[in-house]
Design an enzyme around this catalytic site. Structure first.
Site, PDB file in Angstrom:
ATOM      1  N   ASN A  86     -10.342 -34.688   4.531  1.00 16.58           N
ATOM      2  CA  ASN A  86      -9.063 -35.206   5.008  1.00 16.58           C
ATOM      3  C   ASN A  86      -8.172 -34.047   5.425  1.00 16.58           C
ATOM      4  O   ASN A  86      -6.987 -34.214   5.649  1.00 16.58           O
ATOM      5  CB  ASN A  86      -8.381 -36.075   3.944  1.00 16.58           C
ATOM      6  CG  ASN A  86      -8.908 -37.499   3.980  1.00 16.58           C
ATOM      7  OD1 ASN A  86      -9.159 -38.049   5.046  1.00 16.58           O
ATOM      8  ND2 ASN A  86      -9.090 -38.089   2.814  1.00 16.58           N
ATOM      9  N   ASP A 108     -18.775 -26.914   2.298  1.00 14.60           N
ATOM     10  CA  ASP A 108     -18.057 -26.200   1.254  1.00 14.60           C
ATOM     11  C   ASP A 108     -17.927 -24.785   1.757  1.00 14.60           C
ATOM     12  O   ASP A 108     -18.881 -24.205   2.287  1.00 14.60           O
ATOM     13  CB  ASP A 108     -18.772 -26.260  -0.093  1.00 14.60           C
ATOM     14  CG  ASP A 108     -17.846 -25.840  -1.236  1.00 14.60           C
ATOM     15  OD1 ASP A 108     -16.619 -26.060  -1.126  1.00 14.60           O
ATOM     16  OD2 ASP A 108     -18.333 -25.283  -2.224  1.00 14.60           O
ATOM     17  N   PHE A 157      -5.210 -21.542   7.868  1.00 13.12           N
ATOM     18  CA  PHE A 157      -4.927 -22.099   6.557  1.00 13.12           C
ATOM     19  C   PHE A 157      -5.704 -21.322   5.514  1.00 13.12           C
ATOM     20  O   PHE A 157      -6.488 -20.433   5.821  1.00 13.12           O
ATOM     21  CB  PHE A 157      -5.268 -23.598   6.517  1.00 13.12           C
ATOM     22  CG  PHE A 157      -6.700 -23.927   6.837  1.00 13.12           C
ATOM     23  CD1 PHE A 157      -7.625 -24.123   5.824  1.00 13.12           C
ATOM     24  CD2 PHE A 157      -7.132 -24.038   8.149  1.00 13.12           C
ATOM     25  CE1 PHE A 157      -8.950 -24.426   6.107  1.00 13.12           C
ATOM     26  CE2 PHE A 157      -8.453 -24.339   8.450  1.00 13.12           C
ATOM     27  CZ  PHE A 157      -9.354 -24.538   7.428  1.00 13.12           C
ATOM     28  N   ASP A 170      -6.570 -17.268   5.241  1.00 11.95           N
ATOM     29  CA  ASP A 170      -6.499 -16.638   6.567  1.00 11.95           C
ATOM     30  C   ASP A 170      -5.469 -15.507   6.674  1.00 11.95           C
ATOM     31  O   ASP A 170      -5.735 -14.507   7.339  1.00 11.95           O
ATOM     32  CB  ASP A 170      -6.213 -17.686   7.652  1.00 11.95           C
ATOM     33  CG  ASP A 170      -7.416 -18.576   7.938  1.00 11.95           C
ATOM     34  OD1 ASP A 170      -8.488 -18.365   7.328  1.00 11.95           O
ATOM     35  OD2 ASP A 170      -7.282 -19.494   8.775  1.00 11.95           O
ATOM     36  N   HIS A 215     -16.708 -18.178  10.131  1.00  8.42           N
ATOM     37  CA  HIS A 215     -17.828 -18.667   9.328  1.00  8.42           C
ATOM     38  C   HIS A 215     -18.106 -20.137   9.619  1.00  8.42           C
ATOM     39  O   HIS A 215     -19.252 -20.549   9.745  1.00  8.42           O
ATOM     40  CB  HIS A 215     -17.527 -18.472   7.838  1.00  8.42           C
ATOM     41  CG  HIS A 215     -16.209 -19.064   7.411  1.00  8.42           C
ATOM     42  ND1 HIS A 215     -14.995 -18.659   7.939  1.00  8.42           N
ATOM     43  CD2 HIS A 215     -15.910 -20.044   6.531  1.00  8.42           C
ATOM     44  CE1 HIS A 215     -14.016 -19.347   7.387  1.00  8.42           C
ATOM     45  NE2 HIS A 215     -14.554 -20.205   6.529  1.00  8.42           N
TER      46      HIS A 215
END
Length: 191
Positions: free
Chosen positions: A8, A68, A147, A150, A175
């Site tokens: 989300n 993940d 976010f 970063d 990545h």
């Protein structure tokens, strides 16, 4: 074709949709009415990513993928790793960043990497795709884009943080983009 992305996080959804383009329509957890917290109790990125897709396949019977991701700092023996989102015991990224910087202190050894593992469950088959990018942790936050970690991560070969890059710049090297590109190559080969 629609695929559910087990997130989300609007930033992640936007990043990945931009990379996948219009060949696949990505749906978020909210789009399919999934409002539960999906367990992430694994000790590896692979285990956590697979838990998400297994959960969605079992409860909603949808083709889906989950990821993940995390930051691995060499001087911290790979921490925060799979605990990146809750490193300081909370989902507050400012506190998580503070803890990384505090633990590093004046250590000159600041090499790190971002790593992503994607688990795809499609046509009742499980597939994994991995991406990583090497870089270093700086002493203070710089930049307002992106976010997570970063603002303190500078990828090798650059002199700006991920948080200073445009979404397009970051998507070329991140990545997540490496893992998503592998995902896209697979998806386009079966469509």
């Amino acid at each position: 074709m629609e695929l559910v992305f087990a997130t989300n996080n609007a930033h992640k959804l936007e990043e990945v949709q931009q990379m996948i383009g219009d060949r696949f329509k990505l749906l978020s957890l909210a789009d399919i009415g999934c409002h539960e917290d999906i367990p992430e109790t694994g000790v590896t990125f692979e285990e956590n990513a697979q838990q998400k897709t297994d959960y969605l396949k079992e409860k909603f019977n949808v083709d889906c993928f989950g990821d993940d991701s995390g930051l691995e700092v060499d001087a911290l023996q790979g921490e925060p790793g799979v605990y990146s989102a809750r490193y300081a015991g909370t989902r507050d990224m400012e506190k998580n960043i503070d803890l990384v910087l505090e633990k590093l202190g004046n250590n000159d050894h600041r090499t790190a990497r971002f790593k992503t593992v994607i688990s795809l469950n499609i046509n009742n088959e499980q597939h994994f795709f991995e991406g990583s990018i090497e870089g270093r942790i700086i002493n203070e936050r710089i930049g307002t884009k992106g976010f997570g970690y970063d603002p303190i991560f500078i990828p090798n070969g650059y002199d700006i943080t991920f948080a200073e890059m445009s979404l397009e710049e970051k998507n070329r090297i991140s990545h997540r983009s490496v893992a998503v590109q592998k995902l896209c190559n697979f998806l386009f080969s079966i469509k």
